[in-house]
Design a protein around this motif. Structure first.
Motif, PDB file in Angstrom:
ATOM      1  N   UNK A  43      -5.776  -6.428 -15.376  1.00 46.85           N
ATOM      2  CA  UNK A  43      -5.865  -5.571 -14.190  1.00 46.85           C
ATOM      3  C   UNK A  43      -5.888  -4.106 -14.599  1.00 46.85           C
ATOM      4  N   UNK A  44      -6.848  -3.370 -14.048  1.00 52.38           N
ATOM      5  CA  UNK A  44      -6.921  -1.920 -14.262  1.00 52.38           C
ATOM      6  C   UNK A  44      -6.060  -1.249 -13.185  1.00 52.38           C
ATOM      7  N   UNK A  45      -4.764  -1.216 -13.444  1.00 51.57           N
ATOM      8  CA  UNK A  45      -3.810  -0.734 -12.438  1.00 51.57           C
ATOM      9  C   UNK A  45      -4.042   0.723 -12.082  1.00 51.57           C
ATOM     10  N   UNK A  46      -4.381   1.529 -13.062  1.00 50.38           N
ATOM     11  CA  UNK A  46      -4.550   2.964 -12.815  1.00 50.38           C
ATOM     12  C   UNK A  46      -5.652   3.231 -11.795  1.00 50.38           C
ATOM     13  N   UNK A  47      -6.802   2.582 -11.966  1.00 51.96           N
ATOM     14  CA  UNK A  47      -7.911   2.793 -11.029  1.00 51.96           C
ATOM     15  C   UNK A  47      -7.595   2.202  -9.660  1.00 51.96           C
ATOM     16  N   UNK A  48      -6.955   1.036  -9.652  1.00 54.37           N
ATOM     17  CA  UNK A  48      -6.625   0.407  -8.371  1.00 54.37           C
ATOM     18  C   UNK A  48      -5.658   1.278  -7.574  1.00 54.37           C
ATOM     19  N   UNK A  49      -4.675   1.846  -8.242  1.00 51.56           N
ATOM     20  CA  UNK A  49      -3.727   2.726  -7.555  1.00 51.56           C
ATOM     21  C   UNK A  49      -4.399   4.010  -7.096  1.00 51.56           C
ATOM     22  N   UNK A  50      -5.326   4.526  -7.892  1.00 51.60           N
ATOM     23  CA  UNK A  50      -6.041   5.740  -7.484  1.00 51.60           C
ATOM     24  C   UNK A  50      -6.789   5.521  -6.172  1.00 51.60           C
ATOM     25  N   UNK A  51      -7.343   4.329  -6.009  1.00 50.10           N
ATOM     26  CA  UNK A  51      -8.146   4.040  -4.816  1.00 50.10           C
ATOM     27  C   UNK A  51      -7.262   3.705  -3.620  1.00 50.10           C
ATOM     28  N   UNK A  52      -6.298   2.801  -3.820  1.00 51.10           N
ATOM     29  CA  UNK A  52      -5.533   2.258  -2.692  1.00 51.10           C
ATOM     30  C   UNK A  52      -4.275   3.051  -2.361  1.00 51.10           C
ATOM     31  N   UNK A  53      -3.813   3.887  -3.268  1.00 54.84           N
ATOM     32  CA  UNK A  53      -2.615   4.681  -2.981  1.00 54.84           C
ATOM     33  C   UNK A  53      -2.959   6.111  -2.591  1.00 54.84           C
ATOM     34  N   UNK A  54      -4.227   6.343  -2.271  1.00 53.75           N
ATOM     35  CA  UNK A  54      -4.616   7.668  -1.766  1.00 53.75           C
ATOM     36  C   UNK A  54      -3.872   7.941  -0.458  1.00 53.75           C
ATOM     37  N   UNK A  55      -3.417   9.166  -0.227  1.00 56.69           N
ATOM     38  CA  UNK A  55      -2.583   9.458   0.952  1.00 56.69           C
ATOM     39  C   UNK A  55      -3.213   9.068   2.281  1.00 56.69           C
ATOM     40  N   UNK A  56      -4.552   9.136   2.385  1.00 55.12           N
ATOM     41  CA  UNK A  56      -5.190   8.862   3.677  1.00 55.12           C
ATOM     42  C   UNK A  56      -5.331   7.371   3.975  1.00 55.12           C
ATOM     43  N   UNK A  57      -5.071   6.488   2.990  1.00 57.35           N
ATOM     44  CA  UNK A  57      -5.232   5.041   3.229  1.00 57.35           C
ATOM     45  C   UNK A  57      -4.016   4.222   2.819  1.00 57.35           C
ATOM     46  N   UNK A  58      -3.080   4.796   2.098  1.00 59.30           N
ATOM     47  CA  UNK A  58      -1.975   4.038   1.504  1.00 59.30           C
ATOM     48  C   UNK A  58      -1.239   3.166   2.512  1.00 59.30           C
ATOM     49  N   UNK A  59      -0.935   3.699   3.684  1.00 56.96           N
ATOM     50  CA  UNK A  59      -0.124   2.976   4.667  1.00 56.96           C
ATOM     51  C   UNK A  59      -0.949   2.332   5.773  1.00 56.96           C
ATOM     52  N   UNK A  60      -2.260   2.303   5.618  1.00 51.76           N
ATOM     53  CA  UNK A  60      -3.117   1.701   6.641  1.00 51.76           C
ATOM     54  C   UNK A  60      -3.372   0.227   6.313  1.00 51.76           C
ATOM     55  N   UNK A  61      -3.472  -0.622   7.350  1.00 50.05           N
ATOM     56  CA  UNK A  61      -3.837  -2.022   7.099  1.00 50.05           C
ATOM     57  C   UNK A  61      -5.225  -2.095   6.483  1.00 50.05           C
ATOM     58  N   UNK A  62      -5.408  -3.031   5.560  1.00 47.30           N
ATOM     59  CA  UNK A  62      -6.645  -3.080   4.786  1.00 47.30           C
ATOM     60  C   UNK A  62      -7.396  -4.373   5.071  1.00 47.30           C
ATOM     61  N   UNK A  63      -8.711  -4.256   5.180  1.00 48.72           N
ATOM     62  CA  UNK A  63      -9.607  -5.408   5.247  1.00 48.72           C
ATOM     63  C   UNK A  63     -10.384  -5.446   3.941  1.00 48.72           C
TER      64      UNK A  63
END
Length: 580
Positions: free
Chosen positions: A66-86
């Motif tokens: 798993x490329x954790x660094x890239x995944x966190x960069x994408x999904x832990x961005x402030x504008x999406x981190x706490x939003x439900x994801x599809x």
């Protein structure tokens, strides 16, 4: 006029031309060209805002990485981190056009006007890397690093992650690798597209065996389906007269294929497992895209595709990722946020690092993460509410802590999650411990804050006392200075008083001397006057008054001798009485 001259026409030959119609036609053409140019530019600019990123790869030891660094960069961005994801993902055999299709989903999601997303037919397809060659193109699992925000019909905002997976059954990867990538894609997606060619076959279901066993085992610990939507996408459907292109024909095909009336028990079991594991299973039949797609020069332009394919594509894409058809990823009935999806990817890839991951291990990882997320939500609720409380003293704070702790425990117990009461009790104990730790730190901070406040108050008092002391010192110095000045003034005044006293003494002495002199002068003058009066009165009558001669002599002698004032006055008064 210029038009007729340039084309060599005279005014007579142009007399039948309606220049107003010509002007309107030119305006419509120019408007159309500007609109097409804007659509092309907007599509190009939006797709160039993101790029494909490999988040899962197969290592040299054939394990999932798993490329954790890239995944966190994408999904832990402030504008999406706490939003439900599809999560929209696709699986299937290699070189079957999966990446090519996913780019149309990107095209649709990035279009500002969904009704015109296919208007520009001359724009090359961009997004995930794809080719028309026979070699494998996608490796591992890729995601588009731009998360699309979609407003659903319920008014919620949904973060949409588009995921492309490595094709299976090529000569470079093993069956276990393909099965692991299939399972990882299904475990993390809310919409799983299964891309197959020509028709549904039994081996397509066999590739879902691991997922089916997982769903069957998970039903013992949770209610409802473990997975959400599975969409079979049949490419190059060859029997449109039997079953029409689109979702209706696909539904008819799927109902017949998934029928559990088959005589073979193993086939019936896997169908039952899949139907119970997914909340919905659907199918869509797509026509052949056209011969141009097989050429090396093909760049994905819509104008090169067959009309049947374009027509069904315009229906398929909204059917898959339209705002009304998207659902948030759920595990155990609870919506998963972008931040939580990172945790699920982490625990799943850890499981798939085993050579032959067991279904029970995968399920246990899901159970653990489901309860951990519920516990984290309850803990976050407690911490947030604790920061809002107001209190007068530590006793009142402890009472409010007890109330919030019970509310957090109820929130955890009522949260949707998978797993039995044993694991729930274990995570409940962890929640209690973490809540108490938070309160301990908070109360410590409260006490520390009180001490700091008291220290600040004490420092302020000390500063005030120092200021007062400085003021007193200044006053003392001023008083000393004034005292010195007063002493000097007093000394001067004393000297002046002594000088005045001496002057007064001298003046009084001079005055006394002057008064004494004046008295003698007065006495002498009075005596002379009396003597003169006596002489003037008594001398003529001396003969008549012989008896008075001694008295006159006495008076004259007294005046001449300057008799004392009292005696003289007495004599004067006596004489006056005698002479009336």
């Amino acid at each position: 006029m210029l038009l007729t001259k340039r084309q060599g026409y005279d005014r007579k030959r142009c007399s039948g031309v309606d220049f107003r119609d010509l002007e309107q036609t030119c305006f419509r053409v120019s408007s159309f060209l500007v609109e097409r140019l804007f659509v092309s530019w907007h599509t190009y600019s939006l797709l160039n805002m993101g790029k494909e990123v490999q988040i899962v790869s197969i290592g040299e030891d054939h394990t999932v990485q798993l490329n954790t660094e890239e995944l966190e960069r994408i999904l832990l961005a402030p504008n999406v981190k706490d939003k439900p994801v599809a999560v929209v993902s696709i699986i299937g055999a290699f070189r079957m056009g999966k990446s090519f299709l996913m780019n149309f989903l990107l095209w649709y999601l990035s279009s500002p006007d969904k009704s015109k997303w296919m208007d520009d037919e001359n724009n090359p397809v961009q997004g995930f890397s794809w080719s028309t060659s026979s070699d494998r193109n996608t490796k591992g699992i890729l995601v588009w690093d731009e998360v699309f925000l979609v407003h659903t019909s319920t008014g919620d905002e949904l973060a949409v992650l588009v995921m492309d997976t490595q094709g299976a059954f090529d000569s470079e990867s093993s069956a276990d690798e393909a099965a692991n990538l299939f399972a990882l894609s299904i475990l993390t997606s809310s919409l799983q597209i299964y891309n197959v060619f020509h028709n549904l076959q039994e081996d397509h279901l066999q590739h879902l065996q691991l997922v089916a066993e997982y769903g069957k085992l998970a039903q013992e610990d949770t209610k409802g389906s473990m997975f959400q939507k599975l969409a079979f996408l049949i490419r190059d459907w060859q029997f449109p007269d039997d079953k029409a292109y689109g979702a209706t024909g696909g539904r008819n095909l799927l109902e017949k294929f998934m029928s559990t009336s088959t005589e073979h028990e193993d086939k019936r079991d896997i169908r039952q497992c899949l139907c119970s594991s997914f909340s919905s299973i659907e199918c869509f039949l797509m026509p052949y895209p056209g011969k141009e797609t097989t050429r090396g020069s093909f760049d994905g332009r819509l104008c090169k595709l067959d009309e049947d394919f374009k027509r069904e594509l315009s229906v398929l894409v909204p059917w898959l990722v339209g705002a009304d058809n998207l659902d948030a990823k759920e595990i155990g009935g609870k919506k998963v946020t972008c931040g939580q999806l990172v945790n699920y990817f982490t625990v799943y890839t850890d499981v798939f690092k085993e050579e032959q991951p067991r279904v029970a291990t995968i399920l246990q990882a899901t159970v653990e993460e489901s309860n951990r997320n519920a516990k984290d939500d309850a803990k976050a609720f407690y911490a947030e509410e604790l920061r809002k409380v107001t209190y007068k003293n530590i006793q009142e704070l402890e009472e409010k802590h007890a109330i919030l702790e019970e509310e957090a425990k109820k929130l955890f117990q009522n949260a949707r999650k998978i797993g039995g009461p044993i694991i729930e009790r274990r995570y409940l104990e962890v929640l209690e411990m973490e809540v108490r730790t938070i309160f301990k730190d908070f109360s410590y901070d409260h006490k520390l804050s009180d001490l700091k406040k008291k220290e600040r108050d004490l420092n302020e008092r000390n500063e005030a006392l120092e200021e007062k002391e400085n003021e007193l010192d200044s006053l003392e110095e001023e008083l000393t200075r004034i005292s010195r000045g007063l002493s000097e003034e007093e000394k001067k005044l004393q000297e002046e008083a002594e000088n005045l006293s001496r002057q007064k003494t001298a003046f009084e002495k001079a005055k006394q001397d002057r008064e004494k002199s004046d008295r003698w002068k007065t006495h002498v003058r009075d005596a002379i006057e009396i003597a003169a009066i006596t002489v003037s009165v008594f001398v003529p009558a001396a003969a008549a008054f012989d008896g008075l001669v001694p008295l006159v002599r006495f008076a004259a002698a007294a005046g001449a001798a300057g008799a004392a004032g009292g005696l003289f006055v007495a004599v004067k008064k006596k004489i006056c009485r005698l002479f009336g």
